[in-house]
Write a protein that holds these residues in place. Structure first.
Motif, short mmCIF file in Angstrom:
data_model
loop_
_atom_site.label_atom_id
_atom_site.label_comp_id
_atom_site.label_asym_id
_atom_site.label_seq_id
_atom_site.Cartn_x
_atom_site.Cartn_y
_atom_site.Cartn_z
N SER A 45 0.84 -1.20 0.00
CA SER A 45 0.00 0.00 0.00
C SER A 45 0.88 1.25 0.00
O SER A 45 1.96 1.26 0.59
N ASN A 46 0.39 2.27 -0.68
CA ASN A 46 1.10 3.54 -0.76
C ASN A 46 0.04 4.63 -0.98
O ASN A 46 -0.59 4.68 -2.04
N ASP A 47 -0.14 5.45 0.04
CA ASP A 47 -1.23 6.44 0.02
C ASP A 47 -2.57 5.73 -0.15
O ASP A 47 -2.91 4.87 0.65
N SER A 48 -3.29 6.01 -1.21
CA SER A 48 -4.62 5.41 -1.40
C SER A 48 -4.56 4.13 -2.23
O SER A 48 -5.60 3.52 -2.50
N ILE A 49 -3.37 3.73 -2.65
CA ILE A 49 -3.23 2.54 -3.50
C ILE A 49 -2.92 1.33 -2.62
O ILE A 49 -2.04 1.38 -1.76
N SER A 50 -3.65 0.25 -2.85
CA SER A 50 -3.43 -0.97 -2.08
C SER A 50 -3.68 -2.18 -2.98
O SER A 50 -4.69 -2.23 -3.70
N THR A 51 -2.75 -3.13 -2.93
CA THR A 51 -2.87 -4.32 -3.78
C THR A 51 -2.40 -5.54 -3.01
O THR A 51 -1.37 -5.49 -2.32
N GLU A 52 -3.14 -6.64 -3.12
CA GLU A 52 -2.76 -7.89 -2.48
C GLU A 52 -2.12 -8.82 -3.51
O GLU A 52 -2.53 -8.84 -4.68
N SER A 73 10.40 -23.46 -0.99
CA SER A 73 10.98 -22.12 -0.93
C SER A 73 10.11 -21.20 -1.77
O SER A 73 9.16 -21.63 -2.43
N TYR A 74 10.45 -19.90 -1.73
CA TYR A 74 9.75 -18.90 -2.53
C TYR A 74 10.75 -18.14 -3.37
O TYR A 74 11.96 -18.19 -3.12
N LYS A 75 10.27 -17.47 -4.36
CA LYS A 75 11.14 -16.65 -5.19
C LYS A 75 11.89 -15.66 -4.31
O LYS A 75 11.32 -15.08 -3.38
N ARG A 76 13.18 -15.47 -4.58
CA ARG A 76 14.02 -14.66 -3.70
C ARG A 76 13.70 -13.16 -3.80
O ARG A 76 13.69 -12.45 -2.80
N ASN A 77 13.48 -12.65 -5.01
CA ASN A 77 13.29 -11.21 -5.21
C ASN A 77 11.97 -10.93 -5.94
O ASN A 77 11.66 -11.59 -6.93
N PHE A 78 11.22 -9.95 -5.44
CA PHE A 78 10.02 -9.47 -6.09
C PHE A 78 10.17 -7.96 -6.33
O PHE A 78 10.54 -7.23 -5.41
N ILE A 79 9.88 -7.52 -7.54
CA ILE A 79 9.96 -6.11 -7.88
C ILE A 79 8.55 -5.59 -8.19
O ILE A 79 7.81 -6.22 -8.95
N PHE A 80 8.22 -4.44 -7.61
CA PHE A 80 6.90 -3.86 -7.83
C PHE A 80 7.03 -2.38 -8.18
O PHE A 80 7.91 -1.68 -7.67
N GLU A 81 6.15 -1.94 -9.04
CA GLU A 81 6.05 -0.53 -9.40
C GLU A 81 4.58 -0.11 -9.32
O GLU A 81 3.69 -0.97 -9.22
N ILE A 82 4.34 1.18 -9.40
CA ILE A 82 2.97 1.69 -9.30
C ILE A 82 2.47 2.08 -10.69
O ILE A 82 3.14 2.82 -11.41
N ASP A 83 1.31 1.56 -11.04
CA ASP A 83 0.63 1.96 -12.27
C ASP A 83 -0.35 3.08 -11.90
O ASP A 83 -1.41 2.83 -11.33
N SER A 84 0.05 4.32 -12.19
CA SER A 84 -0.77 5.47 -11.78
C SER A 84 -2.11 5.52 -12.51
O SER A 84 -3.08 6.10 -11.99
N THR A 85 -2.19 4.93 -13.70
CA THR A 85 -3.46 4.97 -14.44
C THR A 85 -4.49 4.01 -13.84
O THR A 85 -5.69 4.26 -13.88
N GLN A 86 -4.00 2.89 -13.29
CA GLN A 86 -4.90 1.89 -12.71
C GLN A 86 -4.96 1.97 -11.19
O GLN A 86 -5.74 1.24 -10.56
#
Length: 342
Positions: free
Chosen positions: A67-74, A108-121
Motif C-alpha cells: 500500500s502507498n497512500d490510497s493505493i493498495s494491492t494484495e 521455498s519462494y522466489k528470492r526477489n520481487f519487484i513492484f512498481e505503481i501503475d498510476s493509471t490503474q
C-alpha cells in the motif's frame, strides 16, 4: 531395533533440505520508497529500495499486501521446490528424499520481487522485464583496469570479449600486453640484457544466475571456470656470496628471467549494470598457479652459493630463480572488469 535406528539416522544425514534449509525462507520485496508491506500481521516500510520478510516454509502460497497512500494491492505467489532438495540425488539409494518429502523445508519462494505503481490503474504491478538478463548472441567487451596497475607483477593493458552462446552460458577471451616497466621491489636492474616484454591470454566459461546470493534483482550472478596463460621475459638483479677455498666474495649478477605461468580458477562473480549498456564485473575465486622459470645466462649456483637478502627483496627475487621454488601454488583471485554491452 538397533538396525532400524541406524537406518533412520542414515536417512536423516542424507536429507539435504531438512538439514540445510531453515524453517523460514528469506524474501526481498523491492518497491517504491515509503511503500508499506503488510505480512503476517506486521507492517514494514520500504525506506530505500527494499524490505526483507521471512515467510515460514510450507505448502501454502506466499501472501502479502502493498500500500502507498490510497493505493493498495494484495499478492499471492505459489511455493516452489528448493534447489537444495535435488541434492538428494547424490545420496545412496536417494534415501534423503524420504525424509524431505515429509518436511516443509523442501519448499521455498522466489528470492526477489519487484513492484512498481501503475498510476493509471491505481495499483501495484510486477514488471516482466525486472532484471537486466543477458540474451543469446549478446557481446560484452571489457578491460581489466587493475592489471594496468599491477605492483606484484608486470603491468598490462588488457582487452577482452564475452559472447553469450545461450541466455545463461557465455564464453570469453582476453588478451593482455606489457606496456610499462616492472613495478615493485627489485624490479629495476642496472644492466638490460633483454627487452622486458610479456603477454597473457585468458579464457573463461561462465554460467549465469545459477545462484541468487545478491539481494539486488538487477544483478547477474555467475559461476566461472577460468584459465590464464602468461609469458614474461625480464631482467632481475641478484647478489650472492661465493666461497672459493679461503676466499669469500660478493657477486652481483643480472639474470634473464623467462617465466611461464598457467592459472586455473573457479570463480563467483556479480555483473552490475551501470546505466543501459555499461557494466562492472566483480569477481573472486581460487585455484592453482603453475610456474615454469628459466634463467638462460645464470652463473649463480644454488648448491654452493648463498643468496643475500636485500632489505626484504629476497623473497621476490628468489621467486625468479630457476630451481629454487615449488612451482605449484594455491591461487586466490579478486578483481573487477569494466565494459560495454552491445
Amino acid at each position: 531395533m538397533h538396525k532400524l535406528l541406524l537406518l533412520v539416522c542414515f536417512c536423516f544425514l542424507c536429507s539435504c533440505a531438512t538439514i540445510l534449509n531453515g524453517k523460514k525462507d528469506k524474501v526481498y520485496i523491492h518497491a517504491p520508497k515509503n511503500t508499506k508491506v503488510k505480512f503476517e500481521g506486521d507492517e514494514l516500510i520500504v525506506k530505500e529500495d527494499h524490505v526483507i520478510i521471512f515467510p515460514t516454509r510450507s505448502r501454502d502460497s506466499l501472501k502479502f499486501e502493498l500500500s502507498n497512500d490510497s493505493i493498495s494491492t494484495e499478492f499471492a505467489y505459489r511455493k516452489r521446490t528448493s534447489g537444495i532438495f535435488y541434492l538428494n540425488f547424490l545420496s545412496p539409494y536417494y534415501l534423503g528424499f524420504i525424509v524431505d518429502f515429509t518436511n516443509p523445508s523442501r519448499f521455498s519462494y522466489k528470492r526477489n520481487f519487484i513492484f512498481e505503481i501503475d498510476s493509471t490503474q491505481n495499483t501495484f504491478y510486477s514488471p516482466n522485464n525486472e532484471p537486466i538478463h543477458f540474451k543469446r548472441n549478446d557481446i560484452f567487451v571489457y578491460t581489466t583496469p587493475l592489471k594496468a596497475m599491477d605492483v606484484f607483477s608486470q603491468p598490462m593493458l588488457t582487452l577482452g570479449a564475452e559472447y553469450f552462446v545461450t541466455d545463461r552460458l557465455s564464453l570469453s577471451a582476453e588478451y593482455g600486453t606489457v606496456f610499462s616497466k616492472r613495478l615493485g621491489s627489485g624490479r629495476n636492474p642496472k644492466i638490460k640484457l633483454v627487452k622486458n616484454k610479456g603477454r597473457s591470454f585468458r579464457y573463461e566459461l561462465k554460467y549465469y544466475n545459477l545462484l541468487s546470493i545478491s539481494s539486488n534483482p538487477r544483478v547477474n550472478e555467475y559461476i566461472g571456470l577460468e584459465s590464464r596463460f602468461i609469458r614474461y621475459q625480464f631482467n632481475e638483479d641478484i647478489s650472492f656470496r661465493r666461497d672459493a677455498e679461503d676466499i669469500s666474495y660478493i657477486i652481483d649478477e643480472t639474470l634473464v628471467v623467462r617465466k611461464s605461468v598457467n592459472i586455473f580458477n573457479i570463480k563467483y562473480g556479480l555483473n552490475y549494470p551501470i546505466g543501459k549498456n555499461y557494466f562492472i564485473d566483480l569477481y573472486s575465486g581460487f585455484g592453482v598457479r603453475l610456474f615454469d622459470i628459466k634463467n638462460v645466462n645464470r652463473n649463480y649456483n644454488p648448491e654452493t652459493d648463498t643468496l643475500i637478502d636485500d632489505r626484504g627483496h629476497f623473497d621476490y627475487r628468489r621467486r625468479n630463480i630457476e630451481g629454487l621454488n615449488n612451482n605449484n601454488h594455491f591461487n586466490f583471485t579478486l578483481g573487477f572488469k569494466f565494459g560495454y554491452k552491445f
